[in-house]
Design a protein around this motif. Sequence first.
Motif, PDB file in Angstrom:
ATOM      1  N   SER A 290      -2.909   3.580  11.579  1.00 28.97           N
ATOM      2  CA  SER A 290      -4.026   2.837  12.148  1.00 28.97           C
ATOM      3  C   SER A 290      -4.702   1.981  11.076  1.00 28.97           C
ATOM      4  CB  SER A 290      -4.940   3.854  12.838  1.00 28.97           C
ATOM      5  OG  SER A 290      -6.273   3.613  12.603  1.00 28.97           O
ATOM      6  N   LEU A 291      -4.824   2.513   9.883  1.00 28.85           N
ATOM      7  CA  LEU A 291      -5.418   1.761   8.770  1.00 28.85           C
ATOM      8  C   LEU A 291      -4.587   0.531   8.417  1.00 28.85           C
ATOM      9  CD1 LEU A 291      -7.747   2.096   6.600  1.00 28.85           C
ATOM     10  CD2 LEU A 291      -6.006   3.096   5.141  1.00 28.85           C
TER      11      LEU A 291
ATOM     12  N   GLY B 207     -12.450  -0.943   0.463  1.00 26.81           N
ATOM     13  CA  GLY B 207     -11.890   0.338   0.039  1.00 26.81           C
ATOM     14  C   GLY B 207     -10.508   0.252  -0.574  1.00 26.81           C
TER      15      GLY B 207
ATOM     16  N   VAL C 238      -9.217  13.910  14.892  1.00 27.61           N
ATOM     17  CA  VAL C 238      -8.958  12.671  15.634  1.00 27.61           C
ATOM     18  C   VAL C 238      -7.773  12.903  16.563  1.00 27.61           C
ATOM     19  CG1 VAL C 238      -8.372  10.223  15.456  1.00 27.61           C
ATOM     20  CG2 VAL C 238      -9.663  11.312  13.636  1.00 27.61           C
TER      21      VAL C 238
ATOM     22  N   THR D 299      -7.869   3.260  -0.063  1.00 27.21           N
ATOM     23  CA  THR D 299      -6.417   3.135  -0.104  1.00 27.21           C
ATOM     24  C   THR D 299      -6.110   2.360  -1.369  1.00 27.21           C
ATOM     25  OG1 THR D 299      -6.701   1.221   1.301  1.00 27.21           O
ATOM     26  CG2 THR D 299      -5.711   3.172   2.302  1.00 27.21           C
TER      27      THR D 299
ATOM     28  N   ASN E 196     -14.440   2.868  15.014  1.00 25.77           N
ATOM     29  CA  ASN E 196     -14.748   1.788  14.080  1.00 25.77           C
ATOM     30  C   ASN E 196     -15.281   0.563  14.770  1.00 25.77           C
ATOM     31  OD1 ASN E 196     -13.452   3.456  12.286  1.00 25.77           O
ATOM     32  ND2 ASN E 196     -11.477   2.507  12.702  1.00 25.77           N
TER      33      ASN E 196
ATOM     34  N   ASN F 245     -13.580  12.334   9.600  1.00 27.98           N
ATOM     35  CA  ASN F 245     -13.490  12.655   8.168  1.00 27.98           C
ATOM     36  C   ASN F 245     -13.803  11.437   7.311  1.00 27.98           C
ATOM     37  OD1 ASN F 245     -11.210  11.022   7.927  1.00 27.98           O
ATOM     38  ND2 ASN F 245      -9.988  12.647   8.822  1.00 27.98           N
TER      39      ASN F 245
ATOM     40  N   GLU G  64      -5.073  -2.255  10.734  1.00 27.90           N
ATOM     41  CA  GLU G  64      -6.335  -2.951  10.488  1.00 27.90           C
ATOM     42  C   GLU G  64      -6.277  -3.858   9.267  1.00 27.90           C
ATOM     43  OE1 GLU G  64      -9.556  -0.137  10.554  1.00 27.90           O
ATOM     44  OE2 GLU G  64      -8.696   0.721  12.384  1.00 27.90           O
ATOM     45  N   LYS G  65      -5.520  -3.437   8.266  1.00 28.72           N
ATOM     46  CA  LYS G  65      -5.389  -4.254   7.055  1.00 28.72           C
ATOM     47  C   LYS G  65      -4.443  -5.423   7.314  1.00 28.72           C
ATOM     48  CE  LYS G  65      -7.281  -1.245   3.888  1.00 28.72           C
ATOM     49  NZ  LYS G  65      -8.610  -1.524   3.310  1.00 28.72           N
TER      50      LYS G  65
ATOM     51  N   GLU H 209     -16.022  -0.818   4.553  1.00 28.67           N
ATOM     52  CA  GLU H 209     -15.731  -1.175   3.170  1.00 28.67           C
ATOM     53  C   GLU H 209     -14.306  -1.690   3.100  1.00 28.67           C
ATOM     54  OE1 GLU H 209     -16.289   2.469   1.183  1.00 28.67           O
ATOM     55  OE2 GLU H 209     -18.458   2.268   1.059  1.00 28.67           O
TER      56      GLU H 209
ATOM     57  N   SER I 288      -9.425   5.553  16.828  1.00 31.47           N
ATOM     58  CA  SER I 288      -9.928   4.906  15.617  1.00 31.47           C
ATOM     59  C   SER I 288     -10.657   3.606  15.963  1.00 31.47           C
ATOM     60  CB  SER I 288      -8.761   4.650  14.658  1.00 31.47           C
ATOM     61  OG  SER I 288      -9.113   3.704  13.707  1.00 31.47           O
TER      62      SER I 288
ATOM     63  N   PHE J 161       0.859  -1.165   0.000  1.00 32.70           N
ATOM     64  CA  PHE J 161       0.000   0.000   0.000  1.00 32.70           C
ATOM     65  C   PHE J 161       0.892   1.209   0.000  1.00 32.70           C
ATOM     66  CE2 PHE J 161      -2.765  -2.789   2.582  1.00 32.70           C
ATOM     67  CZ  PHE J 161      -3.884  -2.722   1.789  1.00 32.70           C
TER      68      PHE J 161
ATOM     69  N   ARG K 231      -5.404  12.207  -3.903  1.00 33.20           N
ATOM     70  CA  ARG K 231      -6.118  13.252  -3.166  1.00 33.20           C
ATOM     71  C   ARG K 231      -7.623  13.010  -3.181  1.00 33.20           C
ATOM     72  NH1 ARG K 231      -2.022  16.969  -4.607  1.00 33.20           N
ATOM     73  NH2 ARG K 231      -2.754  17.055  -6.749  1.00 33.20           N
TER      74      ARG K 231
ATOM     75  N   GLU L 176      -1.476  14.086  11.012  1.00 34.56           N
ATOM     76  CA  GLU L 176      -2.708  13.370  11.294  1.00 34.56           C
ATOM     77  C   GLU L 176      -2.957  12.301  10.238  1.00 34.56           C
ATOM     78  OE1 GLU L 176      -7.413  13.992  11.989  1.00 34.56           O
ATOM     79  OE2 GLU L 176      -6.128  15.766  12.029  1.00 34.56           O
TER      80      GLU L 176
ATOM     81  N   LEU M 242     -12.084   9.376   5.553  1.00 35.98           N
ATOM     82  CA  LEU M 242     -11.302   8.156   5.738  1.00 35.98           C
ATOM     83  C   LEU M 242     -11.815   7.391   6.946  1.00 35.98           C
ATOM     84  CD1 LEU M 242      -7.708   7.993   4.734  1.00 35.98           C
ATOM     85  CD2 LEU M 242      -8.345   6.688   6.731  1.00 35.98           C
TER      86      LEU M 242
ATOM     87  N   PHE N 143       0.977  13.662   1.590  1.00 41.43           N
ATOM     88  CA  PHE N 143       0.845  14.942   0.907  1.00 41.43           C
ATOM     89  C   PHE N 143       1.209  16.140   1.753  1.00 41.43           C
ATOM     90  CE2 PHE N 143      -1.417  12.335  -1.970  1.00 41.43           C
ATOM     91  CZ  PHE N 143      -0.924  12.810  -3.159  1.00 41.43           C
TER      92      PHE N 143
ATOM     93  N   GLU O 152      -4.727  21.288   3.044  1.00 39.10           N
ATOM     94  CA  GLU O 152      -6.008  20.731   3.474  1.00 39.10           C
ATOM     95  C   GLU O 152      -6.147  20.969   4.960  1.00 39.10           C
ATOM     96  OE1 GLU O 152      -6.659  16.658   2.516  1.00 39.10           O
ATOM     97  OE2 GLU O 152      -6.284  17.000   0.388  1.00 39.10           O
TER      98      GLU O 152
ATOM     99  N   LEU P  12     -13.921   3.649   7.329  1.00 39.38           N
ATOM    100  CA  LEU P  12     -13.547   2.575   8.243  1.00 39.38           C
ATOM    101  C   LEU P  12     -14.774   2.114   9.014  1.00 39.38           C
ATOM    102  CD1 LEU P  12     -10.150   3.901   9.608  1.00 39.38           C
ATOM    103  CD2 LEU P  12     -10.555   2.087   7.945  1.00 39.38           C
TER     104      LEU P  12
ATOM    105  N   ARG Q  40      -8.583   9.437  -1.516  1.00 39.39           N
ATOM    106  CA  ARG Q  40      -8.470   9.447  -0.059  1.00 39.39           C
ATOM    107  C   ARG Q  40      -9.696  10.089   0.574  1.00 39.39           C
ATOM    108  NH1 ARG Q  40      -5.583  13.054   2.310  1.00 39.39           N
ATOM    109  NH2 ARG Q  40      -4.225  13.289   0.495  1.00 39.39           N
TER     110      ARG Q  40
END
Lengths: 351, 351
Positions: A118-119, B62, B6, B93, B25, B50, A122-123, B60, B21, A95, B85, A111, B52, A100, A105, B56, B88
């Motif tokens: 954290s993602l 995703g 977060v 991902t 989730n 947000n 989970e994956k 999905e 998170s 992944f 951009r 963050e 993302l 960015f 933003e 979670l 996300r």
Amino acid sequence: MKTVTVYDIAREANVSVATVSRVLNNTAPVKKETRERISALIEKYQFQPNALARSLIRKETGMIGFILPDITNPFFPEVLAGFDREARKMGYTYFLCDTFSTNEETLNQYERESQYISLLMEKQVDGIVMLGGRIDLSRPDPQMIREVEEAARRVPFLLLNGSLPQVGLNRVATDQKLGAVLATQHLLELGHRDIAAVGGYSAMSNTQQRLQGFRSAMRENGLQPRKEWMLQDGFSVEAGVEFTSRLLAMNPRPTAIFCLNDLVAIGALKAASRAGVRVPEELSIIGYDDIQFAANSIPELTTVSLKAAEIGRLAAETLHRMIGKKKVPKLLSVLPELVVRQSTAAVRKGG
Amino acid sequence: MKTVTVYDIAREANVSVATVSRVLNNTAPVKKETRERISALIEKYQFQPNALARSLIRKETGMIGFILPDITNPFFPEVLAGFDREARKMGYTYFLCDTFSTNEETLNQYERESQYISLLMEKQVDGIVMLGGRIDLSRPDPQMIREVEEAARRVPFLLLNGSLPQVGLNRVATDQKLGAVLATQHLLELGHRDIAAVGGYSAMSNTQQRLQGFRSAMRENGLQPRKEWMLQDGFSVEAGVEFTSRLLAMNPRPTAIFCLNDLVAIGALKAASRAGVRVPEELSIIGYDDIQFAANSIPELTTVSLKAAEIGRLAAETLHRMIGKKKVPKLLSVLPELVVRQSTAAVRKGG
């Protein structure tokens, strides 16, 4: 003899590579007659599936998370490419998590790093590589450190170039200070004494290390850097244009500029060209990183190679060993290298 | 008022973002007391996770597969950044699948594509985006087509810029021919008649379309391109140096060069500089793509923007609609745009 590939097997069996892959991996049903035809060909050619196919057979997840700050900064794709070549051989996919740093933003870069860490947990990735961002801060928020520590307890976690204070994570890194010493010594050997150092961010440890290298090489030659020629806070081409324009308007002005990355150096070339100052005859410019475009500028940029592809390759190798629970050194250090091209020259007498 | 993130919640609750998170989730157990503290803060600040974080929560997968030919060619990171951009924001991902077209290995680029397509199917990605490689060939092997067709039957599959003959896959593409017409017309309007066209690969449809645009703009002005000034088979800086050095040794030689991508144009600038030919005074050079470095060369490169980031953004938007089983046009066409900088000028009389 040509090596037989999945592709050849698929062609001769008149099926898709996906179908051959399904037979190899036994992941989805394939018609008996088709399966037998493919198996016969595998037998006939004594077909050896390559690493990627083998890993599918072994049913590893084989996923790595790669967190980096900005894929459009050419240094990062080069690290990634070195990583990818090696990781692919070993059957990994990854992944890409781009935080960015340059993008405006509400959500900030650090963050996004937190979210990605954290993602990735989970994956259930096999490992995480992190480059840039919080690990380049000289004083990261304790919370930022804790997050990485926590993730590293659950999954192999490798830091590229940066580090986190008081956390003994595995690292692959180029010696940032040494790179700056090499750049500064090169200018000193060309007879320069009036040397500026521009670019970088004061809050980043890579910048501090590079400036330490610059200062220590200067001091060893009995020279004290001028404060007004140390212009920081910017790593972009635009920043390089701006710093250099300011330097060129000063009196006295430097005869050489050490730029803390190549993008800033490319901006410096641009500012010099606009001001009608010839490089290297009237002004020497040296960069840092050795991105591809360093060799493509006019004049070609003298710089210090941080060995981006080699860092990437070592990262893949090291993470693979960590995933396999093998021993790895805490720090794998890569030596930077001076690359002399056309943007530096001996100082002019009376210049 | 600053938006609460977060990160702020984590800091105030004195836990990691990963823990917040997990509460959001509900993916892993969190101590009751901690969970309540976090929930209270979420309540207190009316915290809106947000996109993302929301995805979670929705659980999905995703994941999108993104196949591209070479991340170190600066055009591709720019498409990817535009894609990232947007993707996300919607909580995706992605796997980056780099087929390393420039890398010398036994395994060839098209076979790596096959492997990645098959791998992505097994990883059960929500969708696949493909850029470059086989979809840029004017006559891909039927087997290569079949593979993509088969994958596209199982998962939303979007082609960027390229296409596959006789397969009605969804596409987002810049009008390649129009871009070349714009570049050629610009040179013609500056009075150039002796125009070379260099770079590209004869077997690639993007090259054929660009050359068609070049020829048609020339013919509309009653001009016939000279065969010896059409130098193909190369998309690198080195190729640009080589083509241009050959052109500059010819007699007669062109007054302007249309380069089929910016890397070739940067090579052309380099060759001109080496030969002591001034750009744009003695030779006009125009590129194609508008990579970041086009604005950073000296002189700055006039080029045609292929709107890389916009293609990426539209790709994410379109794939998201396809994943949601919403209607999308078969072809979303992006208009290229002429970007006039410093490397082109009016032809010199009697030049």
